[in-house]
Design a protein around this motif. Structure first.
Motif, mmCIF file in Angstrom:
data_model
loop_
_atom_site.group_PDB
_atom_site.id
_atom_site.type_symbol
_atom_site.label_atom_id
_atom_site.label_comp_id
_atom_site.label_asym_id
_atom_site.label_seq_id
_atom_site.Cartn_x
_atom_site.Cartn_y
_atom_site.Cartn_z
ATOM 1 N N TYR A 686 0.991 -1.167 -0.039
ATOM 2 C CA TYR A 686 0.035 0.046 -0.109
ATOM 3 C C TYR A 686 0.999 1.289 -0.053
ATOM 4 O O TYR A 686 2.111 1.200 0.421
ATOM 5 N N ARG A 687 0.425 2.343 -0.460
ATOM 6 C CA ARG A 687 0.964 3.654 -0.576
ATOM 7 C C ARG A 687 0.296 4.555 0.043
ATOM 8 O O ARG A 687 -1.174 4.889 0.029
ATOM 9 N N ALA A 688 0.769 5.596 0.967
ATOM 10 C CA ALA A 688 0.470 6.478 1.610
ATOM 11 C C ALA A 688 1.522 7.775 1.984
ATOM 12 O O ALA A 688 2.398 7.493 1.937
ATOM 13 N N GLN A 689 0.644 8.831 1.589
ATOM 14 C CA GLN A 689 1.407 10.009 1.621
ATOM 15 C C GLN A 689 0.880 10.976 2.723
ATOM 16 O O GLN A 689 -0.248 10.977 3.055
ATOM 17 N N PRO A 690 1.818 11.595 3.395
ATOM 18 C CA PRO A 690 1.220 12.633 4.453
ATOM 19 C C PRO A 690 0.113 13.637 3.930
ATOM 20 O O PRO A 690 0.352 13.858 2.666
ATOM 21 N N PRO A 691 -0.835 14.134 4.634
ATOM 22 C CA PRO A 691 -1.463 15.124 4.085
ATOM 23 C C PRO A 691 -0.720 16.417 3.929
ATOM 24 O O PRO A 691 -0.021 16.813 4.482
ATOM 25 N N HIS A 692 -1.322 17.159 2.926
ATOM 26 C CA HIS A 692 -0.811 18.556 2.429
ATOM 27 C C HIS A 692 -1.083 19.512 3.615
ATOM 28 O O HIS A 692 -2.366 19.604 3.901
ATOM 29 N N VAL A 693 -0.224 20.492 4.026
ATOM 30 C CA VAL A 693 -0.370 21.262 5.147
ATOM 31 C C VAL A 693 -0.283 22.527 4.370
ATOM 32 O O VAL A 693 0.416 22.798 3.574
ATOM 33 N N LEU A 694 -1.070 23.445 5.035
ATOM 34 C CA LEU A 694 -1.309 24.856 4.557
ATOM 35 C C LEU A 694 -0.185 25.640 5.486
ATOM 36 O O LEU A 694 -0.523 26.593 6.253
ATOM 37 N N GLU A 695 1.055 25.587 5.189
ATOM 38 C CA GLU A 695 2.247 26.145 5.914
ATOM 39 C C GLU A 695 3.441 26.585 5.052
ATOM 40 O O GLU A 695 3.787 25.740 3.934
ATOM 41 N N PRO A 696 3.722 27.837 4.789
ATOM 42 C CA PRO A 696 4.523 28.174 3.698
ATOM 43 C C PRO A 696 5.859 27.330 3.695
ATOM 44 O O PRO A 696 6.270 27.059 2.563
ATOM 45 N N TRP A 697 6.506 26.952 4.842
ATOM 46 C CA TRP A 697 7.712 26.089 4.532
ATOM 47 C C TRP A 697 7.381 24.496 4.373
ATOM 48 O O TRP A 697 8.239 23.839 4.453
ATOM 49 N N GLY A 698 6.104 24.242 4.559
ATOM 50 C CA GLY A 698 5.766 22.801 4.274
ATOM 51 C C GLY A 698 5.862 22.179 5.614
ATOM 52 O O GLY A 698 5.990 20.807 5.435
ATOM 53 N N PHE A 699 6.068 22.577 6.711
ATOM 54 C CA PHE A 699 6.669 21.864 8.074
ATOM 55 C C PHE A 699 4.982 21.372 8.395
ATOM 56 O O PHE A 699 4.107 22.237 8.489
ATOM 57 N N HIS A 700 5.089 20.338 9.166
ATOM 58 C CA HIS A 700 3.806 19.687 9.779
ATOM 59 C C HIS A 700 3.710 19.940 11.198
ATOM 60 O O HIS A 700 4.747 20.424 11.976
ATOM 61 N N SER A 701 2.569 19.745 11.765
ATOM 62 C CA SER A 701 2.345 20.302 13.075
ATOM 63 C C SER A 701 1.838 18.648 13.758
ATOM 64 O O SER A 701 1.830 17.779 12.893
ATOM 65 N N GLU A 702 2.042 18.664 15.084
ATOM 66 C CA GLU A 702 1.502 17.550 15.758
ATOM 67 C C GLU A 702 0.125 17.188 15.397
ATOM 68 O O GLU A 702 -0.178 15.977 15.240
ATOM 69 N N ASN A 703 -0.858 18.088 15.123
ATOM 70 C CA ASN A 703 -2.164 17.893 14.554
ATOM 71 C C ASN A 703 -2.273 17.034 13.226
ATOM 72 O O ASN A 703 -2.780 16.183 13.016
ATOM 73 N N SER A 704 -1.209 17.622 12.307
ATOM 74 C CA SER A 704 -1.176 17.073 10.888
ATOM 75 C C SER A 704 -0.508 15.573 10.765
ATOM 76 O O SER A 704 -1.018 14.672 10.267
ATOM 77 N N LEU A 705 0.313 15.459 11.809
ATOM 78 C CA LEU A 705 1.133 14.178 11.945
ATOM 79 C C LEU A 705 -0.141 13.139 12.534
ATOM 80 O O LEU A 705 0.014 11.666 12.349
ATOM 81 N N ALA A 706 -0.912 13.670 13.490
ATOM 82 C CA ALA A 706 -1.875 12.582 14.077
ATOM 83 C C ALA A 706 -2.730 12.399 13.091
ATOM 84 O O ALA A 706 -3.348 11.179 12.968
ATOM 85 N N VAL A 707 -3.096 13.384 11.955
ATOM 86 C CA VAL A 707 -4.113 13.096 10.958
ATOM 87 C C VAL A 707 -3.273 11.740 10.080
ATOM 88 O O VAL A 707 -4.084 11.048 9.582
ATOM 89 N N TYR A 708 -1.977 12.199 9.949
ATOM 90 C CA TYR A 708 -1.439 11.049 9.084
ATOM 91 C C TYR A 708 -1.407 9.794 9.754
ATOM 92 O O TYR A 708 -1.558 8.648 8.899
#
Length: 976
Positions: A686-708
């Protein structure tokens, strides 16, 4: 002292330094090009939820419970993930409240499907390069140049296939960049950062392989494999600190634990063991324990009672606290101290519905006098095994241990009488035992004392099913006189030396049926009856233990800590250490100022990992010393041996020139036209990619990692419920996830482009899918599953050194290379090789086809009890002579051995009909199931074990009681 390195550096002679320089000068120009590139390597550690973003946090895989991430998903109100939509997908049972029961197919914890769960750990990924001090700056540079690590997690199939489904499951994830919130910095974009992916777990799997590769952007970083295993022998105390259940951790490595201490073998169940242990620490009831294959380790003092019971039937000359034998299985550890053996079962909630881990070490066979534990390297019939050899009152018996789901039981074998009585001798002793799991056959090396007190040895076979015992071979009393030959066939007519043969043990490879008897000699046989003596091994030495890769080569460790190497398929034994080649290699390491070698060092053990040979070495380079794991450079040593032996000094004019002989018959070897691997490896990816984040430098937050985390969990939960590995992509389990949202894909894309996605993340529905079209990587797969009546084809392209042309009435180009395919079981599989000489390219192309002959039907009807066999592809005259230079160093090209597993694949819910009938093979005197496939494009399946109640062979060993001679034909139901 037992050094693994040469004498101290000042004693190195100038001659070997010149040899080292010569080796460098003779290296191909490709190696110089590789060395111009900065050498970088991946770094991966495990982080729990509280450690994310912390710079130096390293955790071990202890927690096995999932947690809910519903609060994060509640924020995604206008997104493809609509929990209300999910709630309406299934039947009423999906509306059950949250629970921790196990799925019937055995993947993940089943819950109400409106709940998204997260895994307890993340993988933290960085990289470092030689010559660079700051790895943080490297990671930032990689991120700014577009580098994204790609992580492939492979779940190892469990031992007990009666409880869990057999499958080869993988998930490929792209790592998400995460900026550390704990570090203060002036510019936000320059803060410390790392990449993270969820570390998924699956019921039934406690061993996971993590392969990290690059997405092709940024610096060149070679692929690297890590072992991330669940440690069931750690637990959290009241203060949430980790503590061992098997004993107490010791935090200091004392030199006397390793210096002047002989090395010892590392015993475990191949591919199934999450935790490895190693004893042999003198006068300490302590072991080395690791859950990362000795990337890191613990020194643990065991909480055992250390009793010593001596009696007239179990004489003990002395007492010692040393742990002599240590064996690790999937869930249970075994040790021997003096004449007593203990076991401890770890806590693995992913393996058992109700964890029954041990609270303390359990002494077993307390009234027996145990002189040795013998390992069984492969599991069979849903269980693992271990053997205890007795002395004293039960001399001539073997205590045969079975481990199923962590439950341990022993039985005494042979059942009715001792081995001594069965072979009609008064005094005998079992020195070693080997269990051939596929045949349920026990081979024993028996020492017999004759009437005149003379000793001789026999190999005795015992069938566990029929209780039949027979002497297979009597070992010669003296070592044969080979008279300069590399090997000698033992026929009974050869002459012998005055050196007595002293057998000490046996080793068996179930893939190629190779039995080795070792001591101060090496005897090998492929049928356990006709033996070949390998004369290259000196009779003055004595072997202490063998290390088998089970992939065509093995290492030999002698009593004086010499290391030898044997390539299966050849009869030459190579000395790796001590040797001139080793001194050349060490000289190069000194020039490079390597920190992995020291003037004084002691080898602790030797073992194979991913087909590479590794040493565990104690280095004495500072007051306390250190224990490291390092690669044993087998290929480099063999190359240096060739260069140091095969050279000629030729005079050209007024000066001498060096010329070297290259005995490799080809210059280029490539594998071509390999089929797509999934049908032959049974890989489900299976293939999974992290959700796209609306952040200028492309850094994820703890919430977006939890979504992942939640997305990866749900992807695997769909696999567990709707798994159809060989079905059409239209039956992809992820289809149900997005079936009501696909028409709105452009709308969600519009929201993301305008920075209006809910929760600050955008979930791309095309980023979570099952991959059906994996391509071959121009190398043979790790193993080949050959279904009944199918074939596997590929081609071998060889560019030769010197073409031979035969002139005459018909002009003909003779091939200077010959390709051989050696089959371990030619009665069951066959190989066809076709040759084409490419005159204009000075090359030869061989087409190889491996086929199942439909004549061996000992396997279960649902992919169980697969027959182990192998195929060895070799170019004649190339063993030990041919190497390919790669960015990971030289790689041997002489022999290509691939394990082959024969049988029908696991039963699945199929989209077509299959008929199978019970037939009788008069030659083998066995019944077997014959399957007839309806769809010619699909492999031959068998639908579930519906005959298990009537056929003993489907759930037991191969040779069992005969089933009835007639059975009605049955057509499997169609399920779409």
């Amino acid at each position: 002292m037992f050094p693994v390195g040469p004498a101290p550096w000042p004693r190195l002679r100038v001659l070997w330094a010149l040899w080292a320089l010569l080796v460098v000068l003779l290296a191909p120009w490709r190696l110089w090009a590789i060395q111009e590139t900065q050498e970088c390597t991946w770094q991966v550690v495990l982080n729990n939820l509280e450690s994310v973003g912390k710079n130096d946090a390293i955790d071990h895989f202890v927690d096995q419970e999932l947690y809910t991430v519903d609060k994060v998903f509640d924020l995604l109100v206008d997104a493809p993930i609509d929990r209300d939509e999910v709630r309406g997908l299934g039947a009423d049972e999906w509306e059950r409240p949250w629970s921790c029961t196990l799925l019937g197919s055995g993947h993940l914890l089943t819950i109400s499907l409106q709940t998204y769960l997260g895994f307890p750990y993340y993988l933290k990924i960085n990289y470092s390069c030689t010559g660079e001090v700051s790895s943080e700056a490297l990671v930032r540079k990689g991120h700014l140049t577009g580098l994204k690590p790609v992580v492939l997690v492979t779940f190892q199939s469990p031992v007990n296939f009666h409880r869990w489904k057999i499958e080869q499951l993988q998930i490929q994830m792209e790592a998400a960049p995460f900026r550390s919130p704990a570090e203060r910095c002036d510019a936000e974009e320059m803060c410390l950062m790392s990449w993270y992916t969820p570390m998924p777990i699956k019921n039934g799997s406690v061993v996971m392989r993590v392969d990290v590769s690059s997405n092709g952007l940024g610096p060149f970083i070679p692929n690297k494999r890590f072992h991330v295993n669940i440690n069931g022998f750690l637990e959290r105390g009241r203060d949430h600190e980790l503590q061992f259940t098997v004993g107490n951790e010791l935090f200091h490595l004392i030199p006397r634990h390793f210096v002047n201490v002989p090395s010892r073998p590392l015993w475990y169940t191949v591919d199934q063991t999450p935790v490895l242990i190693l004893g042999g620490i003198p006068e300490e009831k302590a072991i080395l324990l690791t859950d990362t294959n000795f990337k890191d380790f613990f020194l643990v003092e065991l909480s055992i009672d250390s009793c010593w019971v001596g009696s007239f039937y179990c004489p003990q000359a002395s007492f010692t606290a040393t742990i002599y034998d240590a064996i690790a299985t999937e869930s249970t550890l075994f040790i021997r101290q003096n004449q007593l053996i203990y076991y401890f079962t770890g806590t693995y909630t992913t393996l058992y519905e109700n964890s029954h881990g041990s609270e303390r070490w359990v002494r077993v066979l307390a009234n027996e006098c145990i002189k040795r534990l013998c390992p069984v390297h492969f599991h069979s019939n849903g269980s693992e095994y271990v053997m205890a050899l007795t002395a004293g009152k039960n001399e001539g018996y073997v205590h045969f241990g079975t481990i199923t789901d962590g439950l341990v039981s022993f039985k005494l074998l042979p059942r009715d009488r001792s081995v001594c009585n069965a072979i009609l001798v008064d005094n005998c002793s079992i020195t070693w035992a080997v269990f051939i799991a596929g045949d349920y056959n026990l081979l024993m090396l028996v020492e017999i004392v004759g009437p005149t007190s003379s000793k001789y040895f026999q190999v005795v076979s015992y069938d566990l099913v029929s209780d039949y015992l027979v002497v297979l071979y009597t070992i010669p009393e003296f070592i044969p006189d080979a008279r300069g030959l590399e090997f000698l066939m033992i026929l009974g007519t050869e002459s012998y030396t005055n050196f007595p043969m002293v057998p000490k043990g046996m080793s068996y490879n179930p893939y190629n049926n190779l039995l080795l008897i070792w001591g101060n000699f090496l005897l090998q046989s492929f049928n356990s009856e006709n033996f070949i003596y390998l004369a290259d091994f000196p009779k003055e030495l004595s072997i202490k233990y063998l290390v088998n890769s089970f992939r065509g080569d093995m290492a030999i460790v002698t009593e004086n800590e010499e290391i030898w190497y044997l390539l299966e398929g050849s009869y030459q034994v190579y000395q790796l250490f001590p040797s001139k080649a080793w001194e050349v290699y060490i000289s190069l390491q000194v020039l490079q100022q390597s920190s992995r070698y020291a003037p004084n060092e002691t080898m602790v053990t030797l073992f194979y990992e991913d087909n590479k040979l590794y040493q565990l070495v104690y280095l004495i380079d500072h007051p306390h010393g250190r224990l490291i794991k390092r690669l044993m450079p087998v290929e480099q040593l063999l190359m240096y041996q060739q260069i140091s032996k095969e050279y000629v000094l030729e005079r050209q004019g007024s000066h001498l020139t060096l010329s070297f002989s290259n005995f490799c018959p080809f210059t280029v070897m490539r594998l071509q036209e390999l089929p797509n691997p999934q049908i032959y490896t049974r890989q489900e990816r299976y293939r999974a990619q992290p959700p796209h984040v609306l952040e200028p430098w492309g850094f994820h937050s703890e919430n977006s990692l939890a979504v992942y985390q939640g997305l990866v969990y749900y992807l695997l939960s769909l696999h567990s419920k709707y798994d159809k590995p060989y079905a059409d992509p239209v039956h992809d389990p992820t289809w149900r996830w997005w079936k009501n949202k696909k028409q709105d894909q452009d709308y969600y894309f519009y929201l993301a482009n305008n920075w209006r996605s809910a929760g600050g993340v955008h979930v791309d529905m095309t980023s979570y899918e099952k991959i059906y079209d994996l391509k071959a990587e121009n190398e043979l797969p790790e193993r080949i599953f050959l279904d009944k009546g199918t074939s596997y084809s590929f081609s071998v392209f060889l560019t030769t050194r010197k073409p031979e042309v035969q002139h005459g009435p018909s002009f003909q180009v003779l091939s200077p290379v010959d390709l051989a395919v050696v089959l371990a079981d030619p009665d069951c599989i066959e190989a066809m090789v076709k040759e084409k000489v490419l005159v204009n390219r000075n090359s030869v192309l061989f087409w190889v086809t491996l086929s199942d002959k439909r004549s061996c039907f000992d396997q279960g009807i649902s992919g169980h009890h697969l027959m182990k066999t192998s195929m060895l592809v070799k170019v004649l005259g190339s063993s030990g002579h041919c190497f390919q230079n790669t960015n990971r160093g030289p790689r041997m090209q002489s022999n290509l051995m691939v394990p082959v597993l024969i049988g029908c694949p696991p039963g699945k819910r199929l989209a077509f009909d299959i008929t199978y009938t019970l037939q009788y093979n008069r030659v083998q005197n066995k019944h077997y199931f014959d399957c007839v496939k309806v769809d010619p494009e699909m492999p031959c399946f068998l639908f579930r074990d519906i005959f298990r109640a009537g056929l003993a062979a489907s759930s037991g060993p191969r040779r069992t009681q005969r089933p009835p001679r007639t059975w009605p034909s049955t057509s499997c139901p169609t399920t779409v």
